[in-house]
Design a protein around this motif. Structure first.
Motif, short mmCIF file in Angstrom:
data_model
loop_
_atom_site.label_atom_id
_atom_site.label_comp_id
_atom_site.label_asym_id
_atom_site.label_seq_id
_atom_site.Cartn_x
_atom_site.Cartn_y
_atom_site.Cartn_z
N GLN A 63 15.87 26.81 -6.70
CA GLN A 63 15.39 25.43 -6.59
C GLN A 63 14.56 25.24 -5.33
O GLN A 63 13.48 24.62 -5.37
N ASN A 64 15.04 25.77 -4.20
CA ASN A 64 14.27 25.65 -2.97
C ASN A 64 12.93 26.37 -3.09
O ASN A 64 11.89 25.85 -2.65
N THR A 65 12.95 27.56 -3.67
CA THR A 65 11.71 28.33 -3.82
C THR A 65 10.73 27.62 -4.73
O THR A 65 9.53 27.50 -4.41
N MET A 66 11.21 27.14 -5.88
CA MET A 66 10.34 26.50 -6.85
C MET A 66 9.87 25.13 -6.41
O MET A 66 8.95 24.56 -7.00
N THR A 67 10.50 24.57 -5.38
CA THR A 67 10.06 23.29 -4.85
C THR A 67 9.13 23.46 -3.66
O THR A 67 8.02 22.89 -3.62
N LEU A 68 9.55 24.26 -2.68
CA LEU A 68 8.80 24.37 -1.44
C LEU A 68 7.60 25.31 -1.55
O LEU A 68 6.60 25.11 -0.85
N ALA A 69 7.67 26.32 -2.40
CA ALA A 69 6.52 27.22 -2.55
C ALA A 69 5.32 26.50 -3.16
O ALA A 69 4.20 26.57 -2.61
N PRO A 70 5.47 25.78 -4.30
CA PRO A 70 4.32 25.01 -4.80
C PRO A 70 3.89 23.90 -3.84
O PRO A 70 2.68 23.65 -3.68
N LEU A 71 4.85 23.25 -3.18
CA LEU A 71 4.50 22.19 -2.23
C LEU A 71 3.71 22.76 -1.06
O LEU A 71 2.68 22.19 -0.65
N GLY A 72 4.16 23.88 -0.51
CA GLY A 72 3.42 24.52 0.58
C GLY A 72 2.04 24.96 0.15
O GLY A 72 1.06 24.82 0.90
N THR A 73 1.93 25.49 -1.08
CA THR A 73 0.61 25.89 -1.60
C THR A 73 -0.31 24.69 -1.72
O THR A 73 -1.50 24.75 -1.36
N LEU A 74 0.21 23.58 -2.24
CA LEU A 74 -0.60 22.38 -2.41
C LEU A 74 -1.07 21.83 -1.07
O LEU A 74 -2.25 21.47 -0.91
N ILE A 75 -0.17 21.79 -0.08
CA ILE A 75 -0.56 21.27 1.23
C ILE A 75 -1.59 22.20 1.88
O ILE A 75 -2.56 21.74 2.51
N CYS A 76 -1.41 23.51 1.73
CA CYS A 76 -2.41 24.45 2.24
C CYS A 76 -3.77 24.18 1.62
O CYS A 76 -4.80 24.21 2.32
N LEU A 77 -3.80 23.92 0.32
CA LEU A 77 -5.07 23.65 -0.36
C LEU A 77 -5.69 22.35 0.14
O LEU A 77 -6.90 22.28 0.39
N ILE A 78 -4.87 21.32 0.30
CA ILE A 78 -5.37 20.02 0.76
C ILE A 78 -5.97 20.13 2.16
O ILE A 78 -7.00 19.52 2.48
N VAL A 79 -5.33 20.92 3.00
CA VAL A 79 -5.84 21.10 4.37
C VAL A 79 -7.01 22.06 4.39
O VAL A 79 -8.00 21.85 5.13
N ALA A 80 -6.96 23.12 3.58
CA ALA A 80 -7.95 24.18 3.65
C ALA A 80 -9.29 23.79 3.04
O ALA A 80 -10.34 24.21 3.53
N TYR A 81 -9.27 23.00 1.96
CA TYR A 81 -10.53 22.71 1.27
C TYR A 81 -11.53 21.96 2.16
O TYR A 81 -12.70 22.37 2.25
N PRO A 82 -11.14 20.86 2.80
CA PRO A 82 -12.11 20.21 3.70
C PRO A 82 -12.58 21.13 4.82
O PRO A 82 -13.76 21.09 5.21
N LEU A 83 -11.66 21.94 5.36
CA LEU A 83 -12.05 22.86 6.43
C LEU A 83 -13.05 23.89 5.92
O LEU A 83 -14.07 24.16 6.56
N ALA A 84 -12.76 24.49 4.75
CA ALA A 84 -13.68 25.47 4.18
C ALA A 84 -15.01 24.82 3.81
O ALA A 84 -16.07 25.43 3.98
N TYR A 85 -14.95 23.60 3.32
CA TYR A 85 -16.19 22.88 2.97
C TYR A 85 -17.05 22.65 4.20
O TYR A 85 -18.28 22.85 4.17
N TYR A 86 -16.43 22.25 5.29
CA TYR A 86 -17.20 22.04 6.52
C TYR A 86 -17.80 23.35 7.02
O TYR A 86 -18.98 23.40 7.41
N LEU A 87 -17.01 24.42 7.01
CA LEU A 87 -17.51 25.71 7.49
C LEU A 87 -18.67 26.22 6.64
O LEU A 87 -19.63 26.79 7.17
N ALA A 88 -18.60 26.00 5.34
CA ALA A 88 -19.63 26.54 4.44
C ALA A 88 -20.85 25.64 4.31
O ALA A 88 -21.97 26.15 4.17
#
Length: 283
Positions: A63-88
């Motif tokens: 339960q912890n893995t299936m909750t926090l792993a997708p959540l962590g992936t989603l937050i990484c994407l939310i933070v990473a996309y604007p950063l990658a967009y600015y860099l590119a």
């Protein structure tokens, strides 16, 4: 020599390596999962489903893995996309290399050291004490799911940034210029051109982060303090402490099966999303 024979010979070393290092170990784990635990631990040959029927005893780890792993992936994407967009797309060319280096700098230090730094920052002498000093209470941050998510995002963010950055960097800027000349507002150009064409990078980055998080051990062990544990922590306990290898193998096989199902569903969704965006852009 025929082209097919030449291709076979070229692929043979990689195929042999894949068979020896990936397929055979998975087969061994699968065989172990049907066995039983010996009197002193380890593996006793056999064939039974008791280990799989007992998976519910490790439900909290799943339960912890299936909750926090997708959540962590989603937050990484939310933070990473604007950063990658600015860099590119927006970063000045003379600063781009330096900014990319700054993104990857955390990888120059061991994840163990970085996790211990977060233990201090989230512990009683770190951020909670600072909040208490300004009258905002004294919240408990360490040994919580919040601390684990913070460690996940900090540790895995670069793995999300670079695939998205590469996709955006390869984007043909003439498409955006043409859309602008035809009167498309920036948000429409982003939704119909930039976002669909960056989906391969989004899919790659998400899969890299998600698959690694599903087997994560160190961050939950350090920042979760034994209170927030993943399947990886359960496997360490089963194989190294209780020495219940067959049950640990059953947990590992179940985790691999869940990952394969999620990855297949996600890849199918991203392909459909990209295809639907392409269809819309043609209207």
């Amino acid at each position: 020599m025929r082209q097919g024979t030449r291709n076979t010979l070229l692929l043979l070393p990689a195929g042999a390596w894949l068979l020896a290092m990936l397929v055979l170990p998975l087969v061994v784990v699968l065989v172990f999962s049907f066995g039983s635990r010996g009197a002193a631990g380890g593996y006793v040959p056999g064939f039974g489903l008791e280990n799989y029927l007992n998976l519910g005893s490790r439900w909290q780890a799943f339960q912890n893995t299936m909750t926090l792993a997708p959540l962590g992936t989603l937050i990484c994407l939310i933070v990473a996309y604007p950063l990658a967009y600015y860099l590119a797309m927006r970063a000045p060319r003379r600063w781009k290399t330096l900014l990319l280096v700054l993104v990857i700098v955390p990888f120059w230090t061991s994840i163990l050291i970085r996790s211990y730094a977060w233990i201090y920052l989230l512990g009683g002498q770190g951020i909670p004490s600072w909040l208490h000093a300004v009258g905002l209470g004294n919240p408990r941050l360490i040994n919580t799911p919040f601390a684990v998510v913070i460690g996940i995002v900090y540790g895995y963010l670069p793995l999300m940034v670079f695939p998205v950055y590469v996709s955006l960097e390869r984007l043909d800027k003439r498409l955006l210029e043409a859309a602008s000349d035809l009167g498309a507002p920036p948000w429409r150009s982003f939704l119909q051109i930039t976002l669909p064409m960056s989906m391969p990078g989004v899919a790659t980055g998400s899969m890299l982060v998600f698959i690694l998080l599903m087997g994560e051990f160190l961050i939950p062990a350090l920042l979760g303090g034994g209170k927030v544990f993943f399947v990886g922590n359960a496997l360490v306990d089963l194989f190294l402490q209780s020495r219940n290898w067959p049950f640990g193998a059953a947990v590992a096989v179940s985790l691999v099966a869940v990952m394969l199902a999620i990855v297949a569903a996600y890849m199918r969704f991203t392909r459909r999303f990209a295809g639907s965006r392409d269809d819309v852009s043609l209207i």
